[in-house]
Enzyme design. Structure first.
Site, mmCIF file in Angstrom:
data_model
loop_
_atom_site.group_PDB
_atom_site.id
_atom_site.type_symbol
_atom_site.label_atom_id
_atom_site.label_comp_id
_atom_site.label_asym_id
_atom_site.label_seq_id
_atom_site.Cartn_x
_atom_site.Cartn_y
_atom_site.Cartn_z
ATOM 1 N N ASP A 12 0.866 -1.178 0.000
ATOM 2 C CA ASP A 12 0.000 0.000 0.000
ATOM 3 C C ASP A 12 0.903 1.229 0.000
ATOM 4 O O ASP A 12 2.116 1.130 0.214
ATOM 5 C CB ASP A 12 -0.890 -0.017 1.255
ATOM 6 C CG ASP A 12 -1.789 1.219 1.342
ATOM 7 O OD1 ASP A 12 -2.434 1.550 0.331
ATOM 8 O OD2 ASP A 12 -1.831 1.876 2.399
ATOM 9 N N SER A 13 0.282 2.389 -0.171
ATOM 10 C CA SER A 13 1.040 3.638 -0.120
ATOM 11 C C SER A 13 1.500 3.953 1.304
ATOM 12 O O SER A 13 2.373 4.780 1.505
ATOM 13 C CB SER A 13 0.172 4.774 -0.647
ATOM 14 O OG SER A 13 -1.063 4.778 0.049
ATOM 15 N N TYR A 44 -0.835 8.338 -2.551
ATOM 16 C CA TYR A 44 -0.853 8.048 -3.990
ATOM 17 C C TYR A 44 -2.073 8.697 -4.654
ATOM 18 O O TYR A 44 -2.061 9.001 -5.841
ATOM 19 C CB TYR A 44 -0.961 6.533 -4.230
ATOM 20 C CG TYR A 44 0.305 5.733 -4.039
ATOM 21 C CD1 TYR A 44 1.481 6.288 -3.546
ATOM 22 C CD2 TYR A 44 0.316 4.374 -4.374
ATOM 23 C CE1 TYR A 44 2.623 5.517 -3.376
ATOM 24 C CE2 TYR A 44 1.451 3.602 -4.216
ATOM 25 C CZ TYR A 44 2.602 4.165 -3.715
ATOM 26 O OH TYR A 44 3.724 3.395 -3.553
ATOM 27 N N GLY A 45 -3.126 8.861 -3.873
ATOM 28 C CA GLY A 45 -4.422 9.268 -4.435
ATOM 29 C C GLY A 45 -4.464 10.623 -5.098
ATOM 30 O O GLY A 45 -5.397 10.920 -5.841
ATOM 31 N N CYS A 75 -3.915 -1.194 -1.974
ATOM 32 C CA CYS A 75 -4.217 0.214 -2.242
ATOM 33 C C CYS A 75 -5.182 0.333 -3.426
ATOM 34 O O CYS A 75 -4.858 -0.097 -4.543
ATOM 35 C CB CYS A 75 -2.906 0.925 -2.567
ATOM 36 S SG CYS A 75 -3.084 2.656 -2.972
ATOM 37 N N ASN A 76 -6.342 0.898 -3.185
ATOM 38 C CA ASN A 76 -7.328 1.074 -4.266
ATOM 39 C C ASN A 76 -6.759 1.902 -5.410
ATOM 40 O O ASN A 76 -7.008 1.624 -6.581
ATOM 41 C CB ASN A 76 -8.582 1.766 -3.729
ATOM 42 C CG ASN A 76 -9.480 0.843 -2.937
ATOM 43 O OD1 ASN A 76 -10.546 0.462 -3.398
ATOM 44 N ND2 ASN A 76 -9.066 0.466 -1.744
ATOM 45 N N THR A 77 -5.998 2.934 -5.052
ATOM 46 C CA THR A 77 -5.445 3.814 -6.082
ATOM 47 C C THR A 77 -4.466 3.033 -6.968
ATOM 48 O O THR A 77 -4.533 3.106 -8.199
ATOM 49 C CB THR A 77 -4.722 5.003 -5.418
ATOM 50 O OG1 THR A 77 -5.645 5.678 -4.566
ATOM 51 C CG2 THR A 77 -4.183 5.960 -6.439
ATOM 52 N N GLU A 154 -5.969 9.745 8.872
ATOM 53 C CA GLU A 154 -4.550 9.769 9.277
ATOM 54 C C GLU A 154 -4.380 10.577 10.573
ATOM 55 O O GLU A 154 -3.460 10.346 11.342
ATOM 56 C CB GLU A 154 -3.688 10.399 8.178
ATOM 57 C CG GLU A 154 -3.628 9.568 6.911
ATOM 58 C CD GLU A 154 -2.424 8.637 6.842
ATOM 59 O OE1 GLU A 154 -1.390 8.988 7.408
ATOM 60 O OE2 GLU A 154 -2.551 7.558 6.234
ATOM 61 N N CYS A 188 -11.343 2.795 -0.700
ATOM 62 C CA CYS A 188 -10.046 3.320 -0.265
ATOM 63 C C CYS A 188 -9.659 2.591 1.020
ATOM 64 O O CYS A 188 -10.540 2.291 1.842
ATOM 65 C CB CYS A 188 -10.166 4.824 -0.014
ATOM 66 S SG CYS A 188 -8.699 5.563 0.723
ATOM 67 N N THR A 189 -8.365 2.335 1.180
ATOM 68 C CA THR A 189 -7.887 1.600 2.361
ATOM 69 C C THR A 189 -8.308 2.234 3.686
ATOM 70 O O THR A 189 -8.494 1.532 4.678
ATOM 71 C CB THR A 189 -6.347 1.574 2.365
ATOM 72 O OG1 THR A 189 -5.868 2.894 2.076
ATOM 73 C CG2 THR A 189 -5.801 0.585 1.369
ATOM 74 N N HIS A 190 -8.415 3.559 3.697
ATOM 75 C CA HIS A 190 -8.680 4.262 4.960
ATOM 76 C C HIS A 190 -10.150 4.265 5.368
ATOM 77 O O HIS A 190 -10.473 4.451 6.522
ATOM 78 C CB HIS A 190 -8.225 5.724 4.852
ATOM 79 C CG HIS A 190 -6.750 5.910 4.833
ATOM 80 N ND1 HIS A 190 -5.927 5.243 3.941
ATOM 81 C CD2 HIS A 190 -5.934 6.670 5.603
ATOM 82 C CE1 HIS A 190 -4.676 5.606 4.159
ATOM 83 N NE2 HIS A 190 -4.651 6.471 5.160
HETATM 84 N N1 DGL Z 1 -4.164 3.694 -0.114
HETATM 85 C C1 DGL Z 1 -4.898 4.693 -0.846
HETATM 86 C C2 DGL Z 1 -6.139 4.065 -1.482
HETATM 87 O O1 DGL Z 1 -6.614 3.037 -1.048
HETATM 88 C C3 DGL Z 1 -5.297 5.857 0.049
HETATM 89 C C4 DGL Z 1 -4.139 6.687 0.541
HETATM 90 C C5 DGL Z 1 -3.377 7.345 -0.586
HETATM 91 O O2 DGL Z 1 -3.928 8.257 -1.241
HETATM 92 O O3 DGL Z 1 -2.255 6.932 -0.824
HETATM 93 O O4 DGL Z 1 -6.648 4.591 -2.444
#
Ligand code: DGL
Length: 268
Positions: A12-13, A44-45, A75-77, A154, A188-190
């Protein structure tokens, strides 16, 4: 045939991908996990497609130095932007978050109107809409970039009683509920941390967590290919590209428990 006891690589990011790790720990407690969080390049987003592809390739190149039986793009992104690049570049079973969540949403929605909350890059890629329509031709998908949510989580602001959280969520949700959606993907992971806050604002909408669906899909696939670990107990290793202590503190938020393993900082 891969070694059943080799690692499941997860990247993940940052620490958000631990929402995926948490489900792996719950659903498959004997799996060995190798995690890489690219904290030096988080988020990353908000980045360009080119950057995200480059980062994701480096992340997997690092994990590929270990014996992996499969890889999860947590990571979804990264999954929405870099999946094809990674599949071309690396010869290993690659699992993601987008397809399982899209499939679930397409299946559970009654009226076919599905909302997506995700990062700017994920929304720009249109990956969720494409995958949902792959499973359900008549689906209407409404995708919304929610750039305030990652920084909010975060900063440990995700409780439903928090007025800042509910105000920001309400503003985003209004833009989706106006379309009559009956299903909402937390893409998104969060966002799984926000699930109670979201559900309390939209009690009649079915919520799909991409982190949870990803692990249900991973488990089904590992079972189908007889790749589930057959050794009790598990080893979990965590690597990051920036400060290890900051990751350790953040990890507690996403795991809802202390990270019982060492965190090692590496350059990728
Ligand atoms: N991990 C990213 C996602 O799931 C969210 C955090 C980021 O923007 O890196 O899209």
């Amino acid at each position: 045939m891969k070694n059943k006891n080799a690692y499941i690589g997860v990247f993940d990011s940052g620490a958000g991908g631990l929402t995926v790790v948490k489900h792996i720990m719950e659903m498959m407690p004997d799996e060995n996990i190798l995690y890489f969080g690219d904290t030096a390049h988080l988020p990353y987003g908000t980045k360009s497609e080119k950057q995200i592809k480059e980062f994701a390739t480096n992340d997997v190149a690092f994990l590929n130095g270990f014996e992996l039986k499969s890889l999860v793009i947590a990571c979804n992104t990264a999954d929405s932007v870099a999946r094809e690049t990674l599949i071309k570049e690396f010869d290993m079973p690659i699992y993601g978050v987008i397809d399982p969540a899209a499939k679930k949403a397409a299946t559970v929605s009654k009226n076919g109107k599905i909302g997506i909350m995700a990062t700017t890059a994920t929304v720009r890629s249109d990956a969720y809409a494409r995958r949902i329509r792959h499973y359900r031709k008549d689906a209407e998908v409404f995708s919304l970039a929610c750039p305030l949510l990652v920084p909010l989580v975060e900063n440990r602001r995700y409780k439903k009683e928090d007025i800042v959280v509910s105000t920001i969520l309400q503003e985003y949700l209004d833009q989706l509920t106006v379309h009559g959606i009956d299903t909402l993907v937390l893409g998104c992971t969060h966002y799984p941390l926000l699930i109670d806050a979201v559900q309390s604002l939209v009690p009649d909408i079915t919520i799909v967590s991409s982190s949870e669906e990803a692990v249900i899909n991973l488990k089904n696939s590992l079972e189908a290919t007889r790749q589930i670990s057959d050794t009790p107990g598990s080893e979990r290793r965590f690597y990051v590209s920036d400060d290890a202590d900051a990751f350790r503190q953040n990890a507690e938020v996403f795991l809802n428990e202390k990270l019982g393993s060492e965190v090692i900082q590496v350059s990728v």
